[in-house]
Design a protein around this motif. Structure first.
Motif, mmCIF file in Angstrom:
data_model
loop_
_atom_site.group_PDB
_atom_site.id
_atom_site.type_symbol
_atom_site.label_atom_id
_atom_site.label_comp_id
_atom_site.label_asym_id
_atom_site.label_seq_id
_atom_site.Cartn_x
_atom_site.Cartn_y
_atom_site.Cartn_z
ATOM 1 N N GLY A 39 27.499 37.691 39.162
ATOM 2 C CA GLY A 39 28.945 37.499 39.091
ATOM 3 C C GLY A 39 29.716 38.774 39.392
ATOM 4 N N LYS A 40 29.263 39.890 38.833
ATOM 5 C CA LYS A 40 29.954 41.155 39.064
ATOM 6 C C LYS A 40 29.859 41.590 40.525
ATOM 7 C CE LYS A 40 31.647 42.388 35.053
ATOM 8 N NZ LYS A 40 33.073 42.726 34.843
ATOM 9 N N LEU A 41 28.657 41.484 41.103
ATOM 10 C CA LEU A 41 28.479 41.937 42.481
ATOM 11 C C LEU A 41 29.203 41.031 43.471
ATOM 12 C CD1 LEU A 41 24.704 42.915 42.327
ATOM 13 C CD2 LEU A 41 26.651 44.471 42.463
ATOM 14 N N ALA A 42 28.927 39.721 43.379
ATOM 15 C CA ALA A 42 29.537 38.790 44.323
ATOM 16 C C ALA A 42 31.037 38.628 44.064
ATOM 17 C CB ALA A 42 28.837 37.429 44.231
ATOM 18 N N ALA A 45 36.106 36.098 36.468
ATOM 19 C CA ALA A 45 35.837 34.658 36.482
ATOM 20 C C ALA A 45 34.434 34.375 37.001
ATOM 21 C CB ALA A 45 36.875 33.935 37.331
ATOM 22 N N ALA A 46 34.020 35.096 38.035
ATOM 23 C CA ALA A 46 32.688 34.878 38.607
ATOM 24 C C ALA A 46 31.597 35.199 37.595
ATOM 25 C CB ALA A 46 32.511 35.727 39.865
ATOM 26 N N GLY A 92 29.723 34.206 28.104
ATOM 27 C CA GLY A 92 30.485 34.279 29.351
ATOM 28 C C GLY A 92 31.679 35.208 29.223
ATOM 29 N N GLY A 93 32.363 35.136 28.083
ATOM 30 C CA GLY A 93 33.492 36.040 27.844
ATOM 31 C C GLY A 93 33.057 37.489 27.735
ATOM 32 N N THR A 141 40.187 41.940 39.576
ATOM 33 C CA THR A 141 39.769 41.745 38.179
ATOM 34 C C THR A 141 39.607 40.275 37.847
ATOM 35 O OG1 THR A 141 40.891 43.782 37.504
ATOM 36 C CG2 THR A 141 40.362 42.194 35.774
ATOM 37 N N LEU A 142 40.581 39.457 38.240
ATOM 38 C CA LEU A 142 40.523 38.033 37.914
ATOM 39 C C LEU A 142 39.351 37.347 38.613
ATOM 40 C CD1 LEU A 142 44.320 37.104 38.009
ATOM 41 C CD2 LEU A 142 42.854 37.322 35.990
ATOM 42 N N VAL A 143 39.107 37.700 39.868
ATOM 43 C CA VAL A 143 38.028 37.037 40.613
ATOM 44 C C VAL A 143 36.662 37.450 40.077
ATOM 45 C CG1 VAL A 143 36.922 36.795 42.862
ATOM 46 C CG2 VAL A 143 39.414 36.750 42.691
ATOM 47 N N GLU A 144 36.423 38.763 39.906
ATOM 48 C CA GLU A 144 35.093 39.197 39.456
ATOM 49 C C GLU A 144 34.849 38.801 37.999
ATOM 50 O OE1 GLU A 144 34.394 41.726 37.193
ATOM 51 O OE2 GLU A 144 36.374 42.583 36.900
#
Length: 399
Positions: free
Chosen positions: A310-313, A95-96, A119-120, A90-93
């Motif tokens: 961002g979601k995919l990567a 943030a991306a 972005g939020g 959750t934190l990584v995707e």
């Protein structure tokens, strides 16, 4: 058309659309959304703004039931086993997605305020449409468990992030130490109350529900009790200005941890709620203004592209860092595309608290939601099938 007639047309057309899309191997939720678009002001106009406003309460109830179901994901034993993985992903995707959208919007000339807010908002993953597809596919397995946990956390993180950014924007627009202190107080207190008050209300109702559930065994009585609690939470949350999202999540989490009969309640709910869900998604489709697509422009394209990347990567990277199974790493990212409910709801908050940036934010979000709500359910269905976790359409599981 009057409200009662509109409701009948909504249910009948939802049923027809659901049958049609099955032949096309498209998720039922997509059929409901398309049926809503056809009925709404953008096409036929049979369901107008007045009908949408009058039937809004039904959407609130359906959303409350959906969020209650998602809350049951946070069963303590289960979360203790996979919680670290869920938090990492959750934190990584998140943030991306947030960083990609923010930077792209800055590159196309948007202000920092608009870029940070969008972005939020990019963090959110549509809980309702994703959960509907999972239920339709009777999805069960490791990837499904991770997906449900991540999009539940996504919604909470989005809510927190947008409120923090709004607090910073409001603090920035005030000048002078005294006004800044007043602004800081006015921002922090409602923010804390919205979260803490929702958790307290949800826990209280969930505790009472768990006690009462021991005395309720008949299917109809279980449904009455559950629906009454959800309706109570939605109504009281609006009255005391706390988040109904967090309230109903907390009710579900409390019940599943305190009551051994929680699964019986969820089974009763899964056999009875399809009409409400159909109404919810048809109304959501009717509320989509297709003319917004013509105004999408460069900022909208930047938002869609940045969020999708961002979601995919980010999900792939987060799943790798969390050392999940290879199947999860390959298929999970495609389940994170849908976006709708919370993002739209937060635009209303932005209109009230930051009106100077609201037009730019609202135009981008509403146009992007049309895109993500059309491709998102398809991507979720594909990811479940690819993961080998679709088990037909009978005896739909609860989450």
């Amino acid at each position: 058309m009057n409200d009662i007639g509109s409701l009948g047309v909504i249910l009948l057309l939802a049923l027809l659309a659901g049958h049609i899309v099955k032949f096309l191997r498209v998720p039922e939720v997509t059929g409901y959304l398309l049926a809503g678009v056809a009925l709404g002001p953008s096409v036929l106009g049979w369901v107008g703004p007045e009908n949408l406003s009058a039937l809004h309460a039904l959407s609130e109830v359906a959303l409350g039931l959906i969020l209650f179901s998602i809350g049951t994901v946070f069963e303590f034993g289960h979360f203790r086993r996979v919680g670290r993985q869920l938090l990492t992903i959750t934190l990584v995707e998140s943030a991306a997605a947030a960083i990609a959208v923010t930077l792209l919007l800055r590159l196309v000339g948007q202000s920092w305020s608009v870029a940070f807010i969008l972005g939020g908002l990019a963090i959110e993953t549509a809980a309702a449409s994703t959960l509907m597809v999972l239920r339709e596919c009777n999805a069960r397995g490791q990837m499904t468990d991770v997906l449900v946990g991540v999009f539940a956390l996504d919604n909470l993180l989005c809510l927190l992030t947008v409120n923090v950014v709004l607090a910073g924007i409001e603090f920035h627009v005030h000048s002078g130490v005294e006004s800044n202190l007043v602004a800081l107080y006015q921002l922090i207190v409602p923010f804390v109350w919205q979260i803490a008050g929702a958790v307290a209300l949800g826990y209280l109702v969930g505790f009472l529900l768990s006690v009462w559930s021991a005395k309720v065994v008949e299917h109809g009585e279980q449904l009455i009790l559950l629906a009454g609690c959800v309706l109570f939470c939605v109504g009281i949350s609006s009255l005391i200005h706390v988040s109904p999202l967090i309230t109903n999540l907390t009710v579900g989490a409390t019940l599943v941890n305190l009551s051994e009969r929680s699964r019986h309640f969820l089974e009763s709910l899964s056999k009875t709620d399809p009409p409400l869900y159909a109404i919810f998604f048809v109304l959501a489709g009717a509320d989509l203004d297709l003319s917004l697509l013509t105004t999408l422009g460069i900022p909208g394209a930047a938002y869609i592209g940045g969020r999708a990347f961002g979601k995919l990567a980010g999900t792939r990277a987060g799943a790798t860092l969390a050392r999940t199974d290879g199947k999860v790493r390959r298929t999970l990212p495609f389940g994170m595309c849908a976006q709708a409910g919370l993002a739209i709801g937060l635009t209303l908050v932005i209109q009230r608290r930051a009106p100077h940036i609201a037009p730019a934010v609202t135009a981008v979000v509403l146009a992007a939601v049309i895109v993500f709500e059309m491709i998102g359910p398809l991507a979720v269905r594909w990811s479940v099938i690819w993961a080998g976790e679709a088990h037909g359409e009978t005896d739909a599981p609860t989450f």
